[in-house]
Design a protein around this motif. Structure first.
Motif, short mmCIF file in Angstrom:
data_model
loop_
_atom_site.label_atom_id
_atom_site.label_comp_id
_atom_site.label_asym_id
_atom_site.label_seq_id
_atom_site.Cartn_x
_atom_site.Cartn_y
_atom_site.Cartn_z
N GLN A 280 108.02 -19.64 -30.33
CA GLN A 280 108.13 -18.33 -30.98
C GLN A 280 109.55 -17.75 -30.87
N SER A 281 110.50 -18.60 -30.53
CA SER A 281 111.86 -18.11 -30.28
C SER A 281 112.54 -17.53 -31.51
N GLU A 282 112.14 -17.99 -32.70
CA GLU A 282 112.67 -17.44 -33.94
C GLU A 282 111.55 -16.78 -34.71
N ALA A 283 111.64 -15.46 -34.89
CA ALA A 283 110.56 -14.71 -35.53
C ALA A 283 110.24 -15.23 -36.93
N ALA A 284 111.25 -15.74 -37.63
CA ALA A 284 111.05 -16.22 -39.00
C ALA A 284 110.14 -17.44 -39.06
N HIS A 285 110.09 -18.20 -37.96
CA HIS A 285 109.31 -19.43 -37.94
C HIS A 285 108.13 -19.35 -36.98
N SER A 286 107.82 -18.17 -36.48
CA SER A 286 106.77 -18.04 -35.46
C SER A 286 105.40 -18.40 -36.02
N ASP A 287 105.18 -18.17 -37.32
CA ASP A 287 103.88 -18.49 -37.89
C ASP A 287 103.62 -19.99 -37.90
N ILE A 288 104.70 -20.78 -38.02
CA ILE A 288 104.56 -22.24 -37.99
C ILE A 288 104.02 -22.68 -36.63
N ALA A 289 104.57 -22.10 -35.55
CA ALA A 289 104.10 -22.44 -34.21
C ALA A 289 102.65 -22.02 -34.01
N THR A 290 102.29 -20.87 -34.57
CA THR A 290 100.92 -20.37 -34.44
C THR A 290 99.94 -21.31 -35.14
N LEU A 291 100.29 -21.73 -36.36
CA LEU A 291 99.44 -22.67 -37.08
C LEU A 291 99.34 -24.01 -36.35
N GLY A 292 100.46 -24.44 -35.76
CA GLY A 292 100.44 -25.67 -34.98
C GLY A 292 99.51 -25.56 -33.79
N THR A 293 99.50 -24.39 -33.15
CA THR A 293 98.61 -24.15 -32.01
C THR A 293 97.15 -24.23 -32.44
N MET A 294 96.83 -23.60 -33.57
CA MET A 294 95.46 -23.64 -34.08
C MET A 294 95.02 -25.07 -34.37
N LEU A 295 95.94 -25.84 -34.99
CA LEU A 295 95.61 -27.23 -35.32
C LEU A 295 95.42 -28.06 -34.05
N GLY A 296 96.34 -27.90 -33.08
CA GLY A 296 96.24 -28.65 -31.83
C GLY A 296 94.96 -28.34 -31.08
N PHE A 297 94.59 -27.05 -31.04
CA PHE A 297 93.36 -26.64 -30.36
C PHE A 297 92.15 -27.29 -31.03
N THR A 298 92.14 -27.26 -32.37
CA THR A 298 91.01 -27.82 -33.12
C THR A 298 90.88 -29.32 -32.89
N VAL A 299 92.01 -30.02 -32.94
CA VAL A 299 91.99 -31.48 -32.75
C VAL A 299 91.44 -31.83 -31.36
N MET A 300 91.92 -31.14 -30.33
CA MET A 300 91.47 -31.44 -28.97
C MET A 300 90.01 -31.07 -28.79
N MET A 301 89.59 -29.96 -29.36
CA MET A 301 88.19 -29.54 -29.26
C MET A 301 87.27 -30.57 -29.91
N VAL A 302 87.64 -31.02 -31.11
CA VAL A 302 86.84 -32.02 -31.82
C VAL A 302 86.77 -33.32 -31.02
N LEU A 303 87.92 -33.76 -30.49
CA LEU A 303 87.95 -34.99 -29.70
C LEU A 303 87.02 -34.89 -28.50
N ASP A 304 87.10 -33.77 -27.79
CA ASP A 304 86.31 -33.62 -26.58
C ASP A 304 84.82 -33.53 -26.86
N VAL A 305 84.47 -32.73 -27.88
CA VAL A 305 83.05 -32.55 -28.20
C VAL A 305 82.46 -33.80 -28.84
N ALA A 306 83.22 -34.43 -29.74
CA ALA A 306 82.71 -35.60 -30.45
C ALA A 306 82.60 -36.82 -29.54
N LEU A 307 83.60 -37.02 -28.68
CA LEU A 307 83.61 -38.19 -27.81
C LEU A 307 82.96 -37.92 -26.47
N GLY A 308 83.07 -36.67 -26.00
CA GLY A 308 82.55 -36.35 -24.67
C GLY A 308 81.07 -36.11 -24.63
#
Length: 271
Positions: free
Chosen positions: A243-271
């Motif tokens: 979030q160091s550059e306000a102009a690009h902070s939304d990109i980091a936020t979307l990346g966080t949402m995607l990363g959370f979703t991928v890990m959640m799916v992996l854990d629930v689907a495989l675990g």
């Protein structure tokens, strides 16, 4: 896979964390193909890593810690989780204050940890190495928990955690090696230092697995400890950098949402 499942949890932890290290090395190899890394891409990478670590902290570590404490007959199962979580954060806080390191884009004067005359490139690598300690520890503890024969500790869940950590290590490796190239290091040296930042993961993984096998009663604490250490890294390092550059902070936020979703799916689907 049958051969892997026949191995001891310690051997499984070693192999799994060697995989996460390999993913770091593959990411670092991007320095042979690219000279620069776009700031938006870097922010997305940091956000993705943060999302994976947040999801892994709960789905793969805290939730099993609470369940294990309950199965052990603990009337206050939240105590091991809370104590372990806070101790994990405190441990990374101390390492952060002691280990010399420097974050991307910061002048050498802003280096953290004890004062040192080490080169800027080494300090940059140590900043990422700091991230990898709790990641390796988390994977090791997850595999070590299998030896406790508890319902909430599954091989599939531990593999899902290793896959998630490995996925976010690929962009993390690139986020180390490519900026090092801008520090006027050769491509070979940039790659070497980039992959070297992940070497702590197999070490931390084997140590984590050994500890929980030797001292099974600390297992809920160990799982929560790894979760606390990872959340500390997310809040202290990954989120501010993304979030160091306000102009690009939304990109980091979307990346966080995607990363959370991928890990959640992996854990629930495989675990």
């Amino acid at each position: 896979m049958s051969y892997f499942t026949s191995l001891s949890p310690i051997a499984q932890a070693a192999i799994a964390t060697c995989f996460t290290w390999l993913m770091t090395a593959l990411g670092a190899s991007m320095v042979f193909f690219f000279k620069n890394i776009n700031k938006k891409v870097l922010n997305a990478m940091l956000g993705f890593a943060a999302g994976v670590m947040i999801a892994a902290s709960f789905w793969s570590l805290l939730a099993p810690a609470l369940e294990m404490a309950e199965n052990a007959g603990n009337k206050t199962p939240w105590i091991p989780a809370a104590v372990g979580f806070l101790c994990g954060g405190a441990f990374l806080f101390l390492v952060d204050k002691i280990l010399p390191h420097l974050h991307q884009g910061e002048p050498i004067e802003h280096a953290e940890g004890i004062s040192t005359s080490w080169q800027r490139s080494i300090l940059l690598v140590l900043a990422i190495t700091l991230h990898n300690i709790p990641e390796g520890l988390a994977v090791g503890v997850a595999f070590g928990a299998i030896a406790a024969n508890l319902p909430s500790a599954s091989e599939a869940g531990a593999i899902a955690l290793a896959l998630g950590i490995g996925l976010q290590n690929f962009p993390e490796g690139a986020a180390v090696s490519i900026p090092l190239r801008r520090e006027r290091l050769s491509r070979a040296k940039s790659f070497w230092y980039g992959q070297l930042s992940g070497i702590v993961e197999p070490i931390a993984g084997v140590i984590g697995a050994l500890l929980v096998i030797i001292m099974r009663p600390i297992l809920p604490y160990a799982l929560a400890f790894a979760a606390g250490a990872m959340i500390y890294v997310v809040v202290e390092e990954l989120v501010p950098e993304g979030q160091s550059e306000a102009a690009h902070s939304d990109i980091a936020t979307l990346g966080t949402m995607l990363g959370f979703t991928v890990m959640m799916v992996l854990d629930v689907a495989l675990g």
